[in-house]
Structures are given as structure tokens and as C-alpha cells.
Design a protein around this motif. Structure first.
Motif, PDB file in Angstrom:
ATOM      1  N   LEU A 192       0.872  -1.164   0.000  1.00 33.27           N
ATOM      2  CA  LEU A 192       0.000   0.000   0.000  1.00 33.27           C
ATOM      3  C   LEU A 192       0.913   1.220   0.000  1.00 33.27           C
ATOM      4  O   LEU A 192       1.809   1.315   0.843  1.00 33.27           O
ATOM      5  CB  LEU A 192      -0.858  -0.049   1.263  1.00 33.27           C
ATOM      6  CG  LEU A 192      -1.983   0.958   1.401  1.00 33.27           C
ATOM      7  CD1 LEU A 192      -3.097   0.327   2.217  1.00 33.27           C
ATOM      8  CD2 LEU A 192      -1.528   2.233   2.025  1.00 33.27           C
ATOM      9  N   ARG A 193       0.734   2.089  -0.990  1.00 33.16           N
ATOM     10  CA  ARG A 193       1.544   3.309  -1.059  1.00 33.16           C
ATOM     11  C   ARG A 193       0.625   4.514  -1.093  1.00 33.16           C
ATOM     12  O   ARG A 193      -0.389   4.506  -1.790  1.00 33.16           O
ATOM     13  CB  ARG A 193       2.438   3.297  -2.302  1.00 33.16           C
ATOM     14  CG  ARG A 193       3.626   2.397  -2.153  1.00 33.16           C
ATOM     15  CD  ARG A 193       4.748   2.716  -3.127  1.00 33.16           C
ATOM     16  NE  ARG A 193       4.306   3.042  -4.453  1.00 33.16           N
ATOM     17  CZ  ARG A 193       4.265   2.182  -5.477  1.00 33.16           C
ATOM     18  NH1 ARG A 193       4.642   0.941  -5.305  1.00 33.16           N
ATOM     19  NH2 ARG A 193       3.864   2.571  -6.653  1.00 33.16           N
ATOM     20  N   GLY A 194       1.002   5.529  -0.327  1.00 38.38           N
ATOM     21  CA  GLY A 194       0.170   6.714  -0.288  1.00 38.38           C
ATOM     22  C   GLY A 194       0.963   7.962   0.013  1.00 38.38           C
ATOM     23  O   GLY A 194       2.183   7.941   0.153  1.00 38.38           O
ATOM     24  N   SER A 195       0.201   9.045   0.138  1.00 37.68           N
ATOM     25  CA  SER A 195       0.770  10.357   0.401  1.00 37.68           C
ATOM     26  C   SER A 195       0.168  10.900   1.692  1.00 37.68           C
ATOM     27  O   SER A 195      -1.054  10.957   1.838  1.00 37.68           O
ATOM     28  CB  SER A 195       0.444  11.290  -0.762  1.00 37.68           C
ATOM     29  OG  SER A 195       0.849  12.601  -0.482  1.00 37.68           O
ATOM     30  N   VAL A 196       1.048  11.305   2.618  1.00 34.79           N
ATOM     31  CA  VAL A 196       0.606  11.897   3.880  1.00 34.79           C
ATOM     32  C   VAL A 196       0.761  13.409   3.768  1.00 34.79           C
ATOM     33  O   VAL A 196       1.845  13.910   3.472  1.00 34.79           O
ATOM     34  CB  VAL A 196       1.444  11.376   5.073  1.00 34.79           C
ATOM     35  CG1 VAL A 196       0.989  12.036   6.369  1.00 34.79           C
ATOM     36  CG2 VAL A 196       1.363   9.867   5.171  1.00 34.79           C
ATOM     37  N   GLN A 197      -0.340  14.129   3.982  1.00 35.89           N
ATOM     38  CA  GLN A 197      -0.288  15.594   3.984  1.00 35.89           C
ATOM     39  C   GLN A 197       0.149  16.059   5.361  1.00 35.89           C
ATOM     40  O   GLN A 197      -0.389  15.638   6.374  1.00 35.89           O
ATOM     41  CB  GLN A 197      -1.659  16.170   3.643  1.00 35.89           C
ATOM     42  CG  GLN A 197      -1.684  17.686   3.616  1.00 35.89           C
ATOM     43  CD  GLN A 197      -3.029  18.219   3.178  1.00 35.89           C
ATOM     44  OE1 GLN A 197      -3.614  17.729   2.223  1.00 35.89           O
ATOM     45  NE2 GLN A 197      -3.524  19.224   3.882  1.00 35.89           N
ATOM     46  N   ASN A 198       1.173  16.925   5.384  1.00 37.01           N
ATOM     47  CA  ASN A 198       1.738  17.450   6.623  1.00 37.01           C
ATOM     48  C   ASN A 198       1.657  18.971   6.629  1.00 37.01           C
ATOM     49  O   ASN A 198       1.665  19.603   5.576  1.00 37.01           O
ATOM     50  CB  ASN A 198       3.219  17.059   6.737  1.00 37.01           C
ATOM     51  CG  ASN A 198       3.407  15.578   6.854  1.00 37.01           C
ATOM     52  OD1 ASN A 198       3.324  15.027   7.928  1.00 37.01           O
ATOM     53  ND2 ASN A 198       3.651  14.907   5.728  1.00 37.01           N
ATOM     54  N   THR A 199       1.605  19.515   7.830  1.00 33.32           N
ATOM     55  CA  THR A 199       1.677  20.971   7.993  1.00 33.32           C
ATOM     56  C   THR A 199       2.907  21.293   8.833  1.00 33.32           C
ATOM     57  O   THR A 199       3.097  20.716   9.901  1.00 33.32           O
ATOM     58  CB  THR A 199       0.413  21.514   8.699  1.00 33.32           C
ATOM     59  OG1 THR A 199      -0.724  21.222   7.892  1.00 33.32           O
ATOM     60  CG2 THR A 199       0.501  23.019   8.912  1.00 33.32           C
ATOM     61  N   ASP A 200       3.743  22.198   8.319  1.00 35.16           N
ATOM     62  CA  ASP A 200       4.899  22.674   9.065  1.00 35.16           C
ATOM     63  C   ASP A 200       4.382  23.644  10.121  1.00 35.16           C
ATOM     64  O   ASP A 200       3.783  24.665   9.793  1.00 35.16           O
ATOM     65  CB  ASP A 200       5.882  23.367   8.127  1.00 35.16           C
ATOM     66  CG  ASP A 200       7.169  23.753   8.814  1.00 35.16           C
ATOM     67  OD1 ASP A 200       7.099  24.435   9.868  1.00 35.16           O
ATOM     68  OD2 ASP A 200       8.235  23.390   8.312  1.00 35.16           O
ATOM     69  N   LEU A 201       4.591  23.328  11.396  1.00 33.00           N
ATOM     70  CA  LEU A 201       4.020  24.135  12.475  1.00 33.00           C
ATOM     71  C   LEU A 201       4.625  25.529  12.581  1.00 33.00           C
ATOM     72  O   LEU A 201       3.974  26.456  13.058  1.00 33.00           O
ATOM     73  CB  LEU A 201       4.148  23.396  13.808  1.00 33.00           C
ATOM     74  CG  LEU A 201       3.323  22.111  13.915  1.00 33.00           C
ATOM     75  CD1 LEU A 201       3.553  21.438  15.258  1.00 33.00           C
ATOM     76  CD2 LEU A 201       1.853  22.369  13.680  1.00 33.00           C
ATOM     77  N   SER A 202       5.864  25.698  12.134  1.00 31.35           N
ATOM     78  CA  SER A 202       6.479  27.028  12.249  1.00 31.35           C
ATOM     79  C   SER A 202       6.080  27.946  11.101  1.00 31.35           C
ATOM     80  O   SER A 202       5.953  29.158  11.291  1.00 31.35           O
ATOM     81  CB  SER A 202       7.996  26.912  12.334  1.00 31.35           C
ATOM     82  OG  SER A 202       8.507  26.321  11.163  1.00 31.35           O
ATOM     83  N   THR A 203       5.863  27.399   9.889  1.00 32.13           N
ATOM     84  CA  THR A 203       5.551  28.243   8.731  1.00 32.13           C
ATOM     85  C   THR A 203       4.117  28.076   8.224  1.00 32.13           C
ATOM     86  O   THR A 203       3.672  28.862   7.399  1.00 32.13           O
ATOM     87  CB  THR A 203       6.498  27.907   7.564  1.00 32.13           C
ATOM     88  OG1 THR A 203       6.243  26.556   7.145  1.00 32.13           O
ATOM     89  CG2 THR A 203       7.943  28.094   7.961  1.00 32.13           C
ATOM     90  N   GLN A 204       3.432  27.037   8.690  1.00 28.77           N
ATOM     91  CA  GLN A 204       2.085  26.678   8.223  1.00 28.77           C
ATOM     92  C   GLN A 204       2.077  26.193   6.772  1.00 28.77           C
ATOM     93  O   GLN A 204       1.014  26.055   6.172  1.00 28.77           O
ATOM     94  CB  GLN A 204       1.078  27.838   8.393  1.00 28.77           C
ATOM     95  CG  GLN A 204       0.942  28.325   9.822  1.00 28.77           C
ATOM     96  CD  GLN A 204       0.444  27.246  10.760  1.00 28.77           C
ATOM     97  OE1 GLN A 204      -0.602  26.685  10.568  1.00 28.77           O
ATOM     98  NE2 GLN A 204       1.235  26.941  11.780  1.00 28.77           N
TER      99      GLN A 204
END
Length: 173
Positions: free
Chosen positions: A87-99
Motif C-alpha cells: 500500500l503506497r500513499g501520500s501523507v499531507q503534513n503541515t509545518d508548524l512554524s511556517t504553516q
């Protein structure tokens, strides 16, 4: 610091024959719970009882894979022999310092045997809700290309963050 927010998208592939064939699944795949076998101990110096994890020995790991309808791929997996899926996918992340929003890969490798087929239901203009269930002998998770968990019941291997916790035991036996 990165905050993982959601799985943006994913696909599942059959990797039995050394190549990748897309497996047409539907909905969500509930990954197996990793639970170590435990032994209850008590005695002098222990106040009451406590459970101790037996590292490397896990309870059975099962995964339920949903399909929209019955497919030839489901019946291939039902036949005797090992099933190998990635199973391959993409995880969306948010950089907490820059948003800022960025994406990192996730890969999950599973090997095991199919032990249950649910053909689903037949209803006009709806999917069948078919599924298969696997019992796993191998389970690995890679986040952003790094091995964070690997369990090989026949290895026996238990790796956490790339460190093989069973190596010392194998070396002693």
C-alpha cells in the motif's frame, strides 16, 4: 516540526510476481493492530501481578481489504499460497512554524494468507461491499522512506525505527 494531518491518497498493489499490479479496492483498509504477547508475573519483590511483553512475539495480525464488487484478483488471493501486497500513499503534513503544507510518502508491505472471503451483497445501483481478510506473517511500515516498523514472524524479526530488536536473541540461539 511537521504535523501529519491526513492521507491524501493511496493505492494498493499485488507484488507476488516481482512486479506491481494495481488492486482495485474501495474505501479504507484497517491496518492490523500490533500487540505483543504478554506473560503475567507475580512473586517476591512484585506488588501483585503485572503483564510483561514478550518482545518479538506478537498476537495474530489481520487485515480486512474492501472491494466494490467481486473481482478475479480476490479469488487469486483466496487460492492457497502467500499474498504479497504493498500500500503506497501520500501523507499531507503541515509545518508548524511556517504553516506550509507538504507531502511525504507512506508505504506498507504485507505478506500473509487469505482466510476469509465476504462476497458482499447484491443490490441495484450499489457496490457489493465485498472483502477479503488476511492473516499476516510479515508487516512493515515506511514513513518518508524510513523503516519505522518491521515484523517478520518467520524471521523472527522485530525492527523499530530501523533497529532490529530480535538480533541479540537470534545471535544467542
Amino acid at each position: 516540526m511537521q504535523l501529519p494531518v491526513l492521507i491524501q491518497d493511496f493505492n494498493m498493489y499485488d507484488t507476488r510476481k516481482g512486479s506491481e499490479t494495481l488492486v482495485g479496492i474501495s474505501g479504507e483498509v484497517t491496518l492490523p493492530t500490533v500487540a505483543f504477547k504478554t506473560l503475567d508475573i507475580s512473586g517476591p519483590g512484585i506488588s501483585g501481578e503485572m503483564a510483561v511483553a514478550v518482545y518479538g512475539a506478537t498476537e495474530k495480525m489481520e487485515v480486512d481489504i474492501p472491494f466494490r464488487s467481486l473481482t478475479p484478483k480476490m479469488f487469486e488471493m483466496l487460492a492457497p499460497g502467500s499474498v504479497k501486497l504493498t500500500l503506497r500513499g501520500s501523507v499531507q503534513n503541515t509545518d508548524l512554524s511556517t504553516q506550509d503544507v507538504n507531502f511525504k510518502g507512506i508505504r506498507i508491505d504485507m505478506r500473509g494468507q487469505c482466510f476469509e472471503l465476504n462476497p458482499g451483497k447484491v443490490k441495484k445501483e450499489e457496490d457489493m461491499g465485498s472483502s477479503i481478510k488476511l492473516t499476516l506473517s510479515y508487516f512493515a511500515i515506511y514513513l518518508d522512506g524510513k523503516n519505522v516498523l518491521e515484523i517478520d514472524k518467520f524471521g523472527p524479526v522485530l525492527k523499530v525505527n530501523g533497529v532490529d530488536l530480535m538480533k541479540k536473541i537470534r545471535d544467542l540461539c
